[in-house]
Structures are given as C-alpha cells and as structure tokens.
Design an enzyme around this catalytic site. Structure first.
Site, PDB file in Angstrom:
ATOM      1  N   CYS A   9      -8.329  38.382 -15.257  1.00 19.04           N
ATOM      2  CA  CYS A   9      -8.662  39.633 -15.978  1.00 19.04           C
ATOM      3  C   CYS A   9      -9.702  40.353 -15.317  1.00 19.04           C
ATOM      4  CB  CYS A   9      -9.371  39.024 -17.512  1.00 19.04           C
ATOM      5  SG  CYS A   9      -8.227  38.192 -18.508  1.00 19.04           S
ATOM      6  N   GLY A  35      -5.678  41.811 -12.658  1.00 14.12           N
ATOM      7  CA  GLY A  35      -4.511  41.786 -13.589  1.00 14.12           C
ATOM      8  C   GLY A  35      -3.529  42.853 -13.907  1.00 14.12           C
ATOM      9  N   ASN A 109     -12.988  37.553 -19.639  1.00 17.52           N
ATOM     10  CA  ASN A 109     -12.606  37.277 -18.453  1.00 17.52           C
ATOM     11  C   ASN A 109     -13.021  35.853 -18.380  1.00 17.52           C
ATOM     12  OD1 ASN A 109     -13.434  38.064 -14.863  1.00 17.52           O
ATOM     13  ND2 ASN A 109     -11.774  36.864 -15.820  1.00 17.52           N
ATOM     14  N   GLY A 110     -12.168  34.854 -18.275  1.00 15.22           N
ATOM     15  CA  GLY A 110     -12.507  33.801 -18.129  1.00 15.22           C
ATOM     16  C   GLY A 110     -11.741  32.763 -19.077  1.00 15.22           C
ATOM     17  N   TYR A 249     -10.540  35.359  -1.865  1.00 13.00           N
ATOM     18  CA  TYR A 249      -9.409  35.768  -2.120  1.00 13.00           C
ATOM     19  C   TYR A 249      -9.462  36.867  -3.300  1.00 13.00           C
ATOM     20  CZ  TYR A 249      -4.581  36.346  -4.090  1.00 13.00           C
ATOM     21  OH  TYR A 249      -3.408  36.836  -4.427  1.00 13.00           O
ATOM     22  N   CYS A 389      -7.783  24.888 -11.828  1.00 12.65           N
ATOM     23  CA  CYS A 389      -8.955  25.421 -12.216  1.00 12.65           C
ATOM     24  C   CYS A 389      -8.695  25.556 -13.841  1.00 12.65           C
ATOM     25  CB  CYS A 389      -8.896  26.991 -11.822  1.00 12.65           C
ATOM     26  SG  CYS A 389     -10.334  27.736 -12.472  1.00 12.65           S
ATOM     27  N   CYS A 440     -19.171  27.212  -7.879  1.00 13.66           N
ATOM     28  CA  CYS A 440     -18.206  26.314  -8.399  1.00 13.66           C
ATOM     29  C   CYS A 440     -17.208  26.353  -6.984  1.00 13.66           C
ATOM     30  CB  CYS A 440     -17.444  26.736  -9.364  1.00 13.66           C
ATOM     31  SG  CYS A 440     -15.964  25.851  -9.962  1.00 13.66           S
ATOM     32  N   CYS A 443     -11.805  23.542  -7.256  1.00 14.19           N
ATOM     33  CA  CYS A 443     -10.508  23.536  -6.977  1.00 14.19           C
ATOM     34  C   CYS A 443     -10.297  22.831  -5.599  1.00 14.19           C
ATOM     35  CB  CYS A 443      -9.608  24.685  -6.935  1.00 14.19           C
ATOM     36  SG  CYS A 443     -10.676  26.194  -6.301  1.00 14.19           S
TER      37      CYS A 443
HETATM   38  S1  SF4 Z   1     -13.816  27.803  -7.638  1.00 17.31           S
HETATM   39 FE1  SF4 Z   1     -12.000  27.239  -8.171  1.00 17.31          FE
HETATM   40  S2  SF4 Z   1     -12.077  25.716 -10.011  1.00 17.31           S
HETATM   41 FE2  SF4 Z   1     -13.939  27.187  -9.544  1.00 17.31          FE
HETATM   42  S3  SF4 Z   1     -13.806  28.599 -10.603  1.00 17.31           S
HETATM   43 FE3  SF4 Z   1     -13.082  29.446  -8.946  1.00 17.31          FE
HETATM   44  S4  SF4 Z   1     -10.864  29.039  -8.847  1.00 17.31           S
HETATM   45 FE4  SF4 Z   1     -11.592  27.762 -10.680  1.00 17.31          FE
END
Ligand code: SF4
Length: 468
Positions: A9, A35, A109-110, A249, A389, A440, A443
């Site tokens: 989003c 999106g 968004n989330g 990305y 994710c 974070c 992934c």
């Molecule tokens: S880093 Fe990876 S697991 Fe963390 S929010 Fe982004 S896509 Fe999701």
C-alpha cells in the site's frame, strides 16, 4: 509474473488546501509503485465526507465529474496491492464509516498481527464486518469506544493493535496520521503553503511541490485541525524496526525513507556487494528497474563498465493475451528483452535486488546466455530471503522461498549461473549506517520483532527441494 516481494500500500493525506482531491490524486500517482490493484480518495468539506474507489491504476480511475464530487479542503488517499484480505473493490481503501463519533475514513499501510484475534472477539460480541481487510477491525474498535472525544476513541482503538500500521485518517475537520511504535512502514510529513501533507514516500511531496518537514515518528499520532497541528505519543516505547526492504527494493530511488536517500543506500548496497562478492567479468548489467542503483554501485566499486544489457518494457499491463504458439522465455521477455550487442561474447555480472522463488532469475539467466553471453555471474544486493513477512509485505510461504530450502550452490545450479553471490546481512546493514539497530530484517533472519499469529505458523514450514 516477476518473482518479487510486493509492497502492499501507499498512503497520502492533505489538510487545508482548496485542491485537496486533485493533489491527493497526484500524490497517489507518485506512489503507484506501492500498489496497483485498487485506488481510493476520501475528502471532507468540513461537514460531510465523500469517497471514490476503483479497481486499477490511479490514472484510469478519476475524471472531472469524480473530482467535482470530491469537494473539500482535506483528503486522504490510498493505493493497494492486497495483503491481508482478498482483493476486490470491497477491500479497496480508504474505508469510510459513520458512527457515534461521526464520519471517519481510514487508509492503512501495513498488517496487524493480532487482527484475527481482535476480529473474532468483535464478531462474538455482535460486530458485522463488510470487508476481509484487517483495517476494518480498527474502525469497529473506534466505533465501539465509549471515550468522550473522537481523538480519545482513536487512541483507545489503535492502542489495541499490534504489528505494522502507518495510517491516514480523515474526519469532518481533522487529518490524522499514525505510525506504529516500531515504525515498520514509512510515513512522512510535508507542507504545501499552509497545508499539511502526509505520505508514504517523499517522491509524492516532490510531485506536488511540497516541502519535506520530517518523518512522522514511530508511535506518533499527528493531528492537523482547525486549531493547527499537535502530536501525541500514546504508545509505550518499543524497539524501532524499519523495513530494510524499503531501501533494498520497494521505495522509489528518488525518495527519502526513514530519513535516508533510497538512491544513496541502494548504490552503497551495490558497492558493498562488489567488495564482498567480486567477479572476473567484462560488464555489469542491472536487472531493471530495481537493480539499477545497486548495479551502478557495483560497477563503480569494481571499476567495470555498466551497460543496460536488459531493456524493460514499461507499458506491460497486468493482463495481456499470451500467444498459443510457444515462444521461448515469453513470460519474462514480455517485460525484459536482452541487448545482444552488449551481451554477445561478454562475461556478464547481472545485478538484481532479490531472488524469491528463483524461477524468474532462471529465465533471465537463460535469456542472457541465449543472447550470447559467455559467462553469467549473478549478484544479489541483499542476503537470501529465508522467511515470510508478517508486517504488511506480500511474500510467499517459507516453503516457496528458494533461499530457505537450498544452499547458495544449489540456487546457483537451479538458476543456471556460473557464479552466485549475495550481500551479507552485515554488509546490508552497514549501508544504512549508524541506524542499523533500528531496522527489521526478519525475512533474512527468521527472527521477528513482533510475535506473529499462531494461525500463520504454517507459513514457516519448509518444503522439499526443487528439481533442477
Ligand atoms: S524487512 Fe522483511 S520481514 Fe521486515 S518488514 Fe520488511 S519485508 Fe517484512
């Protein structure tokens, strides 16, 4: 068709401008990469809210008559690629409701990790849901709140949510922006004259000539209304967990997200990749578009020429009629075509941002070889993606992630490259500088900063290996 994680989003909001709907449309146009399935705008004229939602691209979804109906000086907008909740107009956002606290529209968004739990409890108490989207849960909690003011009702409702949420909300006389305490997804604040603007990425500010002010902080509730602006911080402090994949990305390279230039970070990823995973070759070729910045960094650091050996067709819609007759590499070729004069007889380093299932990379490597490359060395500007994710990004189950089930040499053989090298976790985090602890990386590591729901654990199961 392309084998990528998908951002779900983009959100935009504006308060205090006579052309609120039109500027929201332009903002969403700049955020279209976040999106492409549905789009919506809600406006307020100070008394009533109006809304228009449609399936498809921003540019195809509004006309003069729609704008005439979307009257008012404040607006929010949303572009969506579905994650939680099935796709379709009923799940398009913003979602508008009328309740005891008045009309309110929301764009999200989330992904809320406790949405199902909250939803089950609400249904047991008699709530009837109109959509399958997790965002609607927040509106039910808001509508049921006995708090005396809309602002307090909002804080009470969002305090029950866990997971990733950057939100824009619109009431008859207020624009509200909220970011979860971890700050998973981006949300930024700008000004256009006296108007306030909030949006997912700064490229939306650029298009409407607004000035960037600052990011909405993790855990902040920002309110613009008749008395000016104010911010409250109702959540207990939490570890920051900005999505590193925005830099790798998702976000546009001309944007700043989490206070950093996406172009700078992405180019640095390429430089570090060259230092960690050099290759003896003649030319560096990006997999366009998202591999371009990293390839520039790679070429610069390895002192090799960068050439556009793959050309992307930017006008491919979501549906096209496939030929009955089999055409080699058709699925990928409709989007990417090799430039023989660049590839023929050369040792090629292909730079891409990720390998998800491996199927697209395999087709691209084959296509580059078929165009005459003597060697193909694949380089990836992040570590292998090994886990799904749960924070608002559309990813396959773990069993479909080739990085989770195969060694690097097995992946190399599967995609048919002469060599394969990924950037290390440390290398990726070094590219964002001192703030590395605030990101974070679930992934890539399988370690999750916010617990995910029990019923999602099937997502983490592994599968049998692919046959080459
Ligand atoms: S880093 Fe990876 S697991 Fe963390 S929010 Fe982004 S896509 Fe999701």
């Amino acid at each position: 068709m392309m084998d990528k994680f998908r951002e779900e989003c983009g959100i935009f909001g504006i308060y205090g401008h006579t052309e609120a709907a039109n500027l929201t449309y332009l903002g969403l146009y700049a955020l279209q990469h976040r999106g492409q399935e549905s789009v919506g705008i809600a406006t307020s004229d100070g008394a009533r809210l109006q809304i228009h939602k449609a399936m498809g691209y921003v540019a195809d979804s509004f006309d003069e008559a729609t704008f005439a109906r979307l009257a008012g000086t404040s607006a929010i907008g949303h572009v969506r690629y579905s994650t939680a909740g099935e796709s379709g107009l009923k799940n398009a956002q913003p979602i508008l409701i009328d309740c005891a606290h008045g009309e309110i529209a929301i764009g999200h968004n989330g992904n809320l990790v406790n949405a199902q739990e909250l939803r089950d409890a609400l249904v047991r108490e008699g709530s009837i849901f109109q959509t399958t989207s997790d965002t609607e849960v927040l509106l039910h909690l808001y509508a049921r709140s006995k708090a005396p003011t809309p602002e307090e009702a909002l804080v009470e409702s969002i305090s029950q949510a866990q997971g990733a949420f950057s939100l824009v909300l619109l009431t008859k006389d207020r624009l509200i922006a909220v970011r979860d305490p971890h700050g998973f997804r981006p949300l930024t604040l700008g000004r256009l004259g006296d108007a306030y603007v909030v949006c997912s990425e700064t490229c939306a500010l650029d298009l409407i000539d607004a000035t960037w002010i600052r990011d909405i902080e993790p855990g902040e509730v920002f309110i613009a209304g008749p008395d000016g602006e104010k911010s409250i911080h109702p959540f207990p402090p939490a570890r920051k967990a900005h999505c590193i994949f925005e830099h790798v990305y998702f976000a546009r390279p001309d944007s700043y997200v989490f206070g950093k230039s996406v172009n700078e970070v992405r180019t640095e990823l390429g430089r570090r990749l060259a230092a960690e995973q050099p290759a003896d070759a003649d030319v560096v070729v990006p997999v366009p578009d998202s591999g371009v910045c990293a390839a520039i960094g790679f070429a610069e650091a390895s002192d090799l020429p960068l050439q556009m050996g793959l050309i992307r067709n930017h006008y491919v819609g979501r549906t096209f009629i496939e030929p009955h007759q089999s055409i080699r590499h058709f699925g990928v070729r409709v989007k990417l075509n090799p430039v023989k004069s660049i590839l023929q007889g050369r040792r090629v380093i292909l730079v891409d941002d990720s390998i998800v299932r491996g199927t697209t990379s395999r087709k691209i490597v084959k296509m580059v070889r078929a165009a005459g490359a003597s060697e193909v060395h694949m380089r990836i500007s992040c570590p292998p993606t090994i886990s799904p994710c749960f924070y608002g990004v559309d990813t396959p189950q773990r069993s479909e992630l080739i990085g989770a089930t195969h060694s690097i040499d097995e992946i190399r053989r599967f995609i048919g490259a002469d060599s394969l090298g990924y950037l290390s976790l440390d290398g990726m985090l070094s590219a964002v500088g001192n703030e590395r602890r605030h990101y974070c990386t679930s992934c890539y590591t399988g370690e999750y900063p916010v617990a995910f729901p029990e019923n999602q654990s099937a997502y983490l199961q592994l599968a049998l290996k692919l046959v080459e």
